[in-house]
Design a protein around this motif. Structure first.
Motif, mmCIF file in Angstrom:
data_model
loop_
_atom_site.group_PDB
_atom_site.id
_atom_site.type_symbol
_atom_site.label_atom_id
_atom_site.label_comp_id
_atom_site.label_asym_id
_atom_site.label_seq_id
_atom_site.Cartn_x
_atom_site.Cartn_y
_atom_site.Cartn_z
ATOM 1 N N UNK A 159 0.835 -1.197 0.000
ATOM 2 C CA UNK A 159 0.000 0.000 0.000
ATOM 3 C C UNK A 159 0.869 1.246 0.000
ATOM 4 N N UNK A 160 0.287 2.407 -0.239
ATOM 5 C CA UNK A 160 1.073 3.641 -0.216
ATOM 6 C C UNK A 160 1.772 3.803 1.133
ATOM 7 N N UNK A 161 2.969 4.379 1.135
ATOM 8 C CA UNK A 161 3.702 4.591 2.391
ATOM 9 C C UNK A 161 3.379 5.938 3.017
ATOM 10 N N UNK A 162 2.844 6.841 2.236
ATOM 11 C CA UNK A 162 2.382 8.126 2.762
ATOM 12 C C UNK A 162 0.972 8.354 2.249
ATOM 13 N N UNK A 163 0.227 9.143 2.985
ATOM 14 C CA UNK A 163 -1.150 9.399 2.564
ATOM 15 C C UNK A 163 -1.561 10.797 3.007
ATOM 16 N N UNK A 164 -1.949 11.598 2.048
ATOM 17 C CA UNK A 164 -2.469 12.931 2.361
ATOM 18 C C UNK A 164 -3.941 13.042 1.970
ATOM 19 N N UNK A 165 -4.355 12.260 0.975
ATOM 20 C CA UNK A 165 -5.742 12.252 0.512
ATOM 21 C C UNK A 165 -6.260 10.823 0.511
ATOM 22 N N UNK A 166 -7.568 10.683 0.598
ATOM 23 C CA UNK A 166 -8.197 9.365 0.551
ATOM 24 C C UNK A 166 -7.941 8.736 -0.816
ATOM 25 N N UNK A 167 -7.320 7.574 -0.814
ATOM 26 C CA UNK A 167 -6.998 6.862 -2.045
ATOM 27 C C UNK A 167 -7.072 5.364 -1.765
ATOM 28 N N UNK A 168 -7.106 4.578 -2.814
ATOM 29 C CA UNK A 168 -7.103 3.129 -2.667
ATOM 30 C C UNK A 168 -5.834 2.729 -1.920
ATOM 31 N N UNK A 169 -6.001 1.919 -0.887
ATOM 32 C CA UNK A 169 -4.865 1.474 -0.090
ATOM 33 C C UNK A 169 -4.611 2.333 1.143
ATOM 34 N N UNK A 170 -5.517 3.274 1.435
ATOM 35 C CA UNK A 170 -5.361 4.094 2.632
ATOM 36 C C UNK A 170 -6.465 3.762 3.633
ATOM 37 N N UNK A 171 -6.171 4.037 4.891
ATOM 38 C CA UNK A 171 -7.144 3.849 5.964
ATOM 39 C C UNK A 171 -7.696 5.226 6.298
ATOM 40 N N UNK A 172 -8.999 5.329 6.313
ATOM 41 C CA UNK A 172 -9.676 6.606 6.472
ATOM 42 C C UNK A 172 -10.535 6.559 7.731
ATOM 43 N N UNK A 173 -10.465 7.623 8.502
ATOM 44 C CA UNK A 173 -11.333 7.770 9.661
ATOM 45 C C UNK A 173 -12.313 8.894 9.360
ATOM 46 N N UNK A 174 -13.598 8.604 9.527
ATOM 47 C CA UNK A 174 -14.642 9.592 9.256
ATOM 48 C C UNK A 174 -15.522 9.766 10.486
ATOM 49 N N UNK A 175 -16.193 10.906 10.553
ATOM 50 C CA UNK A 175 -17.214 11.148 11.572
ATOM 51 C C UNK A 175 -18.499 11.475 10.837
ATOM 52 N N UNK A 176 -19.595 10.963 11.349
ATOM 53 C CA UNK A 176 -20.889 11.228 10.732
ATOM 54 C C UNK A 176 -21.379 12.601 11.143
ATOM 55 N N UNK A 177 -21.981 13.314 10.206
ATOM 56 C CA UNK A 177 -22.438 14.687 10.413
ATOM 57 C C UNK A 177 -23.323 14.794 11.645
ATOM 58 N N UNK A 178 -22.986 15.755 12.492
ATOM 59 C CA UNK A 178 -23.783 16.004 13.680
ATOM 60 C C UNK A 178 -23.370 15.187 14.884
ATOM 61 N N UNK A 179 -22.435 14.259 14.729
ATOM 62 C CA UNK A 179 -22.019 13.426 15.854
ATOM 63 C C UNK A 179 -20.538 13.086 15.702
ATOM 64 N N UNK A 180 -19.673 13.978 16.170
ATOM 65 C CA UNK A 180 -18.226 13.785 16.042
ATOM 66 C C UNK A 180 -17.741 12.544 16.798
#
Length: 167
Positions: free
Chosen positions: A83-104
Motif C-alpha cells: 500500500x502507499x507509504x504516505x497518505x495525504x488524501x483518501x486513495x485506494x490502499x489508505x485507511x480513512x477515519x470519518x465522523x458522521x455529520x452532527x455526531x463527532x
C-alpha cells in the motif's frame, strides 16, 4: 481517482490477498472434473425434469463457473503490491477515519480497497465503487462529503484522518 480510473488501473491487492484468491481459483478449476462427474452421475438417475439432484448439481456448477470468471478477471486486472507509504488524501490502499455529520463521537475507520482484502485484515474494507468510497476518493482530512446511501438518504461525513494501510 474516479471509478472508471480504478477499473482501468485494476484493483489493488496485498500479496496475501492475491495468493489467497489465486489458491481459491486453482481449487475451483481443479474441482471442475469432479463437478462434471457429479452432474453425469445425477443425469444417470433418470428423468431430468424431476431430478432434483441433477438440477442442484447444475446450479452449483453455474455458481462455481461464475466465481471462476470473477476471480480470473480480478486477478488479471489486479495491481499487487504494498500500500502507499504516505497518505495525504483518501486513495485506494489508505485507511480513512470519518465522523458522521452532527455526531463527532460516531466515527468509523476503514480501508479503501477491494472487498477481497477483507479476509486478510482486521479493519473494515469499503470498495472505491461503493457510495461512500466513490464520494470520499481524493478527500483530505477536514473535508466534508455527502453521498447517497442505498436507501436514497443523503449522508454527510467529515474526513478526520487519512493514513497508509499497514497490513
Amino acid at each position: 481517482m474516479s471509478t472508471t480510473d480504478e477499473q482501468d488501473q485494476g484493483v489493488w491487492l496485498t500479496q496475501e490477498a492475491h495468493d489467497r484468491l489465486k489458491g481459491e481459483l486453482d481449487g475451483l478449476i481443479a474441482g471442475r472434473t469432479a463437478m462434471a462427474a457429479e452432474i453425469n452421475a445425477r443425469r444417470e438417475e433418470g428423468d431430468l425434469k424431476e431430478n432434483g439432484g441433477y438440477h442442484a448439481a447444475k446450479d452449483e456448477q453455474g455458481k462455481q463457473e461464475g466465481r471462476i470468471r470473477q476471480l480470473t478477471d480480478l486477478l488479471r486486472k489486479a495491481r499487487v503490491g504494498e500500500p502507499p507509504t504516505t497518505a495525504t488524501d483518501a486513495a485506494v490502499g489508505t485507511v480513512i477515519t470519518i465522523a458522521f455529520d452532527g455526531d463527532e463521537d460516531d466515527t468509523e475507520k476503514f480501508l479503501l480497497g477491494s472487498r477481497e482484502i477483507a479476509g486478510t485484515t482486521g479493519v473494515s474494507v469499503y470498495s472505491p465503487e461503493s457510495a461512500l468510497g466513490s464520494a470520499i476518493l481524493g478527500a483530505s482530512p477536514g473535508a466534508t462529503v455527502t453521498y447517497q446511501a442505498p436507501n436514497g438518504k443523503d449522508i454527510t461525513v467529515k474526513v478526520l484522518a487519512v493514513e497508509p494501510f499497514v497490513p
